[in-house]
Design a protein around this motif. Structure first.
Motif, PDB file in Angstrom:
ATOM      1  N   TYR A 127       0.840  -1.208   0.000  1.00  0.00           N
ATOM      2  CA  TYR A 127       0.000   0.000   0.000  1.00  0.00           C
ATOM      3  C   TYR A 127       0.874   1.257   0.000  1.00  0.00           C
ATOM      4  N   GLN A 146       2.339   1.865  -3.326  1.00  0.00           N
ATOM      5  CA  GLN A 146       1.304   2.385  -4.217  1.00  0.00           C
ATOM      6  C   GLN A 146       1.062   3.876  -3.968  1.00  0.00           C
ATOM      7  N   GLY A 203       0.191  -4.496 -13.279  1.00  0.00           N
ATOM      8  CA  GLY A 203       0.430  -4.243 -11.859  1.00  0.00           C
ATOM      9  C   GLY A 203       1.903  -4.049 -11.556  1.00  0.00           C
ATOM     10  N   THR A 249       1.836  -9.226  -4.645  1.00  0.00           N
ATOM     11  CA  THR A 249       0.591  -8.463  -4.490  1.00  0.00           C
ATOM     12  C   THR A 249       0.270  -7.675  -5.750  1.00  0.00           C
ATOM     13  N   TYR A 302      -2.775  -7.748  -8.107  1.00  0.00           N
ATOM     14  CA  TYR A 302      -3.485  -6.472  -8.201  1.00  0.00           C
ATOM     15  C   TYR A 302      -3.685  -6.078  -9.664  1.00  0.00           C
ATOM     16  N   LYS A 359      -6.452  -8.238 -11.118  1.00  0.00           N
ATOM     17  CA  LYS A 359      -7.767  -7.773 -10.663  1.00  0.00           C
ATOM     18  C   LYS A 359      -8.170  -6.488 -11.394  1.00  0.00           C
ATOM     19  N   LEU A 367      -7.311  -4.961   2.158  1.00  0.00           N
ATOM     20  CA  LEU A 367      -6.487  -5.630   1.144  1.00  0.00           C
ATOM     21  C   LEU A 367      -6.559  -7.142   1.311  1.00  0.00           C
ATOM     22  N   VAL A 404      -9.762  -7.170  -1.364  1.00  0.00           N
ATOM     23  CA  VAL A 404      -9.058  -7.095  -2.658  1.00  0.00           C
ATOM     24  C   VAL A 404      -8.533  -8.461  -3.088  1.00  0.00           C
ATOM     25  N   TYR A 405      -7.856  -9.173  -2.177  1.00  0.00           N
ATOM     26  CA  TYR A 405      -7.306 -10.487  -2.520  1.00  0.00           C
ATOM     27  C   TYR A 405      -8.413 -11.487  -2.849  1.00  0.00           C
TER      28      TYR A 405
END
Length: 592
Positions: free
Chosen positions: A33, A36, A223, A294, A298, A301, A373, A377-378
């Motif tokens: 995070y 990001q 990602g 991740t 990500y 997704k 997350l 999200v996962y």
């Protein structure tokens, strides 16, 4: 005769215990995070600098203190100065607060793990409404993954004031989580030393499997490009540096007393300097490695959501304007939209409000951390994978291993000072002390399984440790360098390990690290003051999203107590020691 202090079977057990404790959920759900938020690849610059000037020196300091004093946090700081016993007490209090809520995450991981064996996954589809004429309204407003988290798992209330009832299924999972922790710590280093091999190594096995799977997913490169493309302007952002320092600090688990407790079971001649460097490097490498995993997922997704959005727009325009199937594609969509808008303005204006603005960049910019997350999200990405049950089982098993590994360190920080205390260990065996600590933590932890439990979880997560730990580690560093004496500590280390202390460690301990901690303390205090009324995110079932609300007065009082109860241990115990010493000498304490 006094019993000899238990020891690790070998130095490798100690290293694995430290890795298992330090490498936790924060590596998987907070570091990605921060990458990001603060410039992708460029965030690694402040992160690695903070590792060198803060992470390694403070980790070495705590390991060296534990190994030299051969006691838990309370005894270790009492040995340095009787007035510093409060530092150890503060560490135990903070670890107690952390254990109360941290194991709830393991309970949620157990809950999701048990549901991962269903086909289809329960969070992959919305349930039908009461009339069985359509999907549940709350689920349609939110999404199937959010609905499963907020409604099925937490059964969350609309505000912190509505406490609601105890949720018996998460409560049973919490009991199971504490039972597992108790069995792992039952025999002290004897049992913990064997468990840490699994809790330290198994997450890496799962991460490697996930990396291989993640890199083969459609859109994974989107990602990874997003993560590794540096936004150099973020290097001028002070918050990027502050968050890098904070992440290093909390990721290594400094100030809790766990590292001191683990090091106290070492042979005095153990090379703790080498182990401090190894543990800190492995911890930071894991954060970067977990981010690659991740961001590949990500990217998958985000690409999946972006393409789904495009397909809905294509279907809408194809049906509205009777276009030939296959004529409209992602490549010519913008061109055809312009043509339809100019040729059929009246008809297009009716359809226009229904056309979503699809953006891959916007999907990738959606920054989520913490439980959002891990459990939203996962799970959103997992439900769209082939053989989703397998990936779900692997993921939540990995979360459990990370969570239990950290819990072993948290409980060691509480138990070591208690078992070191002759007043307690004389009357109770080690197993009974461990059982009582687990039982009390579990009983208090049931608060987090209420309908409003998640709001209390956030309070503990945000306020129970932040300021307290910074103050504890600041006092620790000053105590070693200026109370015990840096030269004296240096000669102790040389006598213990046979190695001289380099100038790097001395400069960091005596100057750089304390100044950095003071800067972080000032930032957090000013941030709290400037924020004004503290707020929280509450779930609005009618909108299917989070809304911001002000904390009620009693919640603010609890926040104040959480911060004060640990930080005030340091001056209060020092004052109590001073008064007792004066009374013992028969010289009454001066009255103002």
């Amino acid at each position: 005769m006094e019993k000899a202090r238990p020891l690790w079977a070998n130095p490798l057990q100690f290293v694995f215990a430290c890795i298992s404790y330090a490498v936790g959920l924060g590596n998987v759900w907070r570091f990605p995070y921060l990458c990001q938020m603060y410039g992708g690849g460029s965030f690694l610059v402040p992160y690695l600098i903070m590792l060198i000037v803060e992470g390694m020196p403070l980790l070495y300091l705590e390991l060296a203190v534990g190994q030299r004093m051969r006691q838990g946090s309370i005894g270790a700081w009492r040995t340095i100065s009787p007035y510093l016993s409060g530092v150890g007490v503060a560490s135990v209090v903070v670890s107690f607060f952390l254990s109360m809520y941290y194991n709830v995450i393991n309970a949620w991981a157990f809950w999701y793990l048990f549901h991962s064996f269903q086909d289809p996954l329960p969070w992959s589809v919305c349930p039908l409404n009461a009339n069985r004429t359509g999907f549940d309204a709350e689920c349609e407003q939110a999404s199937s993954t959010k609905y499963f988290w907020y409604r099925k798992t937490l059964n969350i209330s609309p505000s912190i004031q509505d406490s609601g009832s105890l949720q018996w299924e998460p409560a049973l999972c919490l009991l199971l989580a504490w039972l597992v922790v108790y069995l792992c710590i039952l025999r002290g280093t004897e049992s913990t030393g064997k468990v840490v091999y699994f809790t330290a190594l198994l997450p890496y096995c799962v991460l490697i499997i996930y990396l291989i799977r993640g890199l083969t997913l459609h859109g994974a490169t989107n990602g990874l490009l997003y993560m590794f493309t540096p936004k150099l302007e973020q290097l001028a952002n002070p918050k990027a540096w502050i968050n890098a320092a904070t992440q290093i600090f909390f990721s290594l688990g400094l100030g809790f007393g766990s590292l001191i407790a683990f090091a106290s079971y070492n042979e005095p001649s153990n090379n703790c300097q080498k182990h401090a460097i190894i543990v800190s490097l492995i911890n930071s490498s894991t954060s970067i490695f977990a981010s690659v995993v991740t961001f590949s997922i990500y990217g998958f997704k985000a690409t999946f959501n972006y393409e789904s959005c495009l397909n809905k727009v294509i279907l809408l325009l194809t049906n509205s304007f009777d276009l030939e199937d296959g004529f409209l594609t992602a490549s010519n969509l913008e061109q055809v939209k312009g043509y339809l808008a100019s040729t059929y303005p009246g008809q297009y204006s009716k359809v226009f409000p229904l056309i979503k603005n699809c953006s891959l960049e916007a999907e990738l910019d959606t920054a989520v951390q913490g439980t959002g997350l891990a459990f939203i999200v996962y799970t959103e990405a997992i439900k769209n994978m082939e053989v989703s049950q397998l990936w779900s089982v692997l993921y939540f098993f990995m979360l459990l291993m990370l969570g239990i590994g950290s819990m072993l360190g948290n409980t060691a920080a509480i138990l070591t000072p208690l078992t070191d205390s002759k007043a307690i260990s004389r009357h109770l065996p080690k197993e009974a002390i461990s059982g009582l600590v687990c039982l009390i933590n579990c009983a208090v932890g049931l608060v987090f399984t209420l309908e409003a439990g998640n709001y209390w979880f956030d309070i503990f997560n945000d306020y129970a440790a932040t300021l307290s730990l910074l103050l504890i580690v600041l006092v620790e560093t000053v105590a070693v360098c200026y109370v015990y004496g840096l030269r004296r500590f240096e000669s102790d280390l040389q006598a213990m390990t046979g190695r001289t202390l380099s100038w790097y460690w001395k400069i960091m301990w005596a100057g750089v690290s304390p100044l950095l901690i003071i800067s972080l303390l000032l930032f957090y205090l000013s941030d709290y003051i400037l924020t004004g009324t503290l707020q929280y995110q509450a779930w609005d079932a009618s909108q299917g999203q989070l809304v911001t609300k002000d904390y009620p007065a009693y919640a603010l009082a609890v926040i104040g107590l959480l911060v004060a109860s640990s930080t005030m241990c340091i001056p209060l115990v020092a004052l109590g020691t001073f008064v007792l010493r004066r009374l013992r000498r028969g010289d009454p304490a001066p009255v103002a």
